[in-house]
Design a protein around this motif. Sequence first.
Motif, PDB file in Angstrom:
ATOM      1  N   LYS A   2       0.827  -1.198   0.000  1.00  0.00           N
ATOM      2  CA  LYS A   2       0.000   0.000   0.000  1.00  0.00           C
ATOM      3  C   LYS A   2       0.867   1.255   0.000  1.00  0.00           C
ATOM      4  CE  LYS A   2      -3.343   2.540   2.800  1.00  0.00           C
ATOM      5  NZ  LYS A   2      -4.053   2.619   4.106  1.00  0.00           N
ATOM      6  N   SER A   3       0.517   2.195  -0.860  1.00  0.00           N
ATOM      7  CA  SER A   3       1.214   3.477  -0.897  1.00  0.00           C
ATOM      8  C   SER A   3       0.838   4.284   0.340  1.00  0.00           C
ATOM      9  CB  SER A   3       0.840   4.248  -2.164  1.00  0.00           C
ATOM     10  OG  SER A   3       1.390   5.551  -2.136  1.00  0.00           O
ATOM     11  N   LYS A   4       1.835   4.892   0.969  1.00  0.00           N
ATOM     12  CA  LYS A   4       1.593   5.678   2.178  1.00  0.00           C
ATOM     13  C   LYS A   4       1.710   7.175   1.895  1.00  0.00           C
ATOM     14  CE  LYS A   4       1.005   2.043   4.676  1.00  0.00           C
ATOM     15  NZ  LYS A   4       1.929   1.583   5.694  1.00  0.00           N
ATOM     16  N   GLU A  33       9.870   7.825  -2.681  1.00  0.00           N
ATOM     17  CA  GLU A  33       8.993   8.022  -3.833  1.00  0.00           C
ATOM     18  C   GLU A  33       9.114   6.864  -4.812  1.00  0.00           C
ATOM     19  OE1 GLU A  33       9.987  11.878  -5.339  1.00  0.00           O
ATOM     20  OE2 GLU A  33       8.542  12.890  -4.016  1.00  0.00           O
ATOM     21  N   GLY A  36       6.951   4.037  -4.108  1.00  0.00           N
ATOM     22  CA  GLY A  36       5.521   4.220  -4.322  1.00  0.00           C
ATOM     23  C   GLY A  36       4.804   5.112  -3.334  1.00  0.00           C
ATOM     24  N   HIS A  37       5.533   5.768  -2.440  1.00  0.00           N
ATOM     25  CA  HIS A  37       4.896   6.624  -1.442  1.00  0.00           C
ATOM     26  C   HIS A  37       4.852   8.075  -1.909  1.00  0.00           C
ATOM     27  CE1 HIS A  37       5.171   3.113   1.075  1.00  0.00           C
ATOM     28  NE2 HIS A  37       6.494   3.118   1.001  1.00  0.00           N
ATOM     29  N   HIS A  38       3.912   8.837  -1.358  1.00  0.00           N
ATOM     30  CA  HIS A  38       3.829  10.266  -1.670  1.00  0.00           C
ATOM     31  C   HIS A  38       4.316  11.065  -0.474  1.00  0.00           C
ATOM     32  CE1 HIS A  38       1.996  14.292  -2.000  1.00  0.00           C
ATOM     33  NE2 HIS A  38       2.270  14.130  -3.276  1.00  0.00           N
TER      34      HIS A  38
END
Length: 420
Positions: A2-4, A33, A36-38
């Motif tokens: 899951k992207s956090k 990044e 996959g995280h913002h």
Amino acid sequence: MKSKKILMASLVPFWYRQTGAQQRIFSLVQALERDGHHIKTFFPMSEVESDGPFIEKYALDVEQCSSDMLPAGIIAKAIWYLGAVLNQLQSVLHALPYPTRRFSERAGGMKLVDYQWPWARRAFQQILNRYQPDVIICQYVTTAWLLDTLTPSQRRDIHFIIDTHDLLSARKDQFEQRGHDHWIDISPEEEARVLAMFDTVVAIQPSEAAAMQQMAPDARLIVAGHYSAKSATVQRKRPVDSPEVKLSLGYIASNNASNIDALERFLEQAWPQIARDGMVELLVAGAICETVAMKVDQLNLKHAGNVRLLGSVEDVTDFYQQIDVAINPVQFGTGLKVKTVEAIFHGIPVLTTEPKLGDDAAHSGAVVYCENLAGLVDEVEQLLSADRQPLERLKLLATEYSQTTDREVYQQLLDAVAEA
């Protein structure tokens, strides 16, 4: 996975990528990044014109705010005006630094309380409520106080991480022992209280992680060093106006007391011996050039002009393409020596007087640890051997280390974020 959503609080304009701290934070953001995280960065410092182009260039999500920015709403504006007046009065009465891009130079360094700006508290609350992050990362202990703004439910739902960079109380003691002011005045007890606020504490190297675990026994201690952005291993490209010398040494540094002390001692105690045969040149880059310019002019009169000051460089690759070996004649300071890591990631071996700590700070045989400056002089003489084999061997080891991936460097941090 899951992207956090990550909210990072930083007082460091890392998008400039000039100092070691800027380079390291930028690299850490890039790694998160890529996973996959913002990341949204809360930057409570005054904006300057040059920020925008760099932030846009690297596609960063940065929210800048300062005490002169008006909040929305009539009531909020009235509260802001009152807070601004009180804050300015406090600054005068207690000599607190006004939050600009340059911190106070007052003797003894700033205290943690000096960073607790009321307007920054309100701005952080607004961003926090709007963004609703899964993770908060505080850069340095100086932004940790922002966690006081969280509600009980936010404290339960958000994972708190602090990226320490240094064991700052130990670093302050080292500076003071040598007669230098440190940028922050913090005791071990104060630092321990800050670290205990977080779920995860990021140390920059294993030796500091062990000390921090004792300070914050309930926190998860992980290590995240520094990854220098992947690029082709540099090849020596001597400028056309450079004197033809056998060996080119390089030193790149910001303008802090530890760096100035290191370079000035090297120039006084080691350089006259190294430069006497005219077979070596020294290239110096970074903000430190402004401070040592007069000393270098004097030395060049004695030693055939073999020290060159390059000033600030936009791309460090340009610097590394001009040298054979990097030096780091550091005499004191804690934390990972980013300049050492950066050099070997570019395939450039390093001669350093920093202590060998027995963990991954060794970075392979590409880093030669010298007990003192006399030992560093001896190593340079070894590299001047006729067959150049010692130099080529070090370059090969540096090239091998430069293949390390960012995931290897940041795996523990990536795991902590994924599990948050």
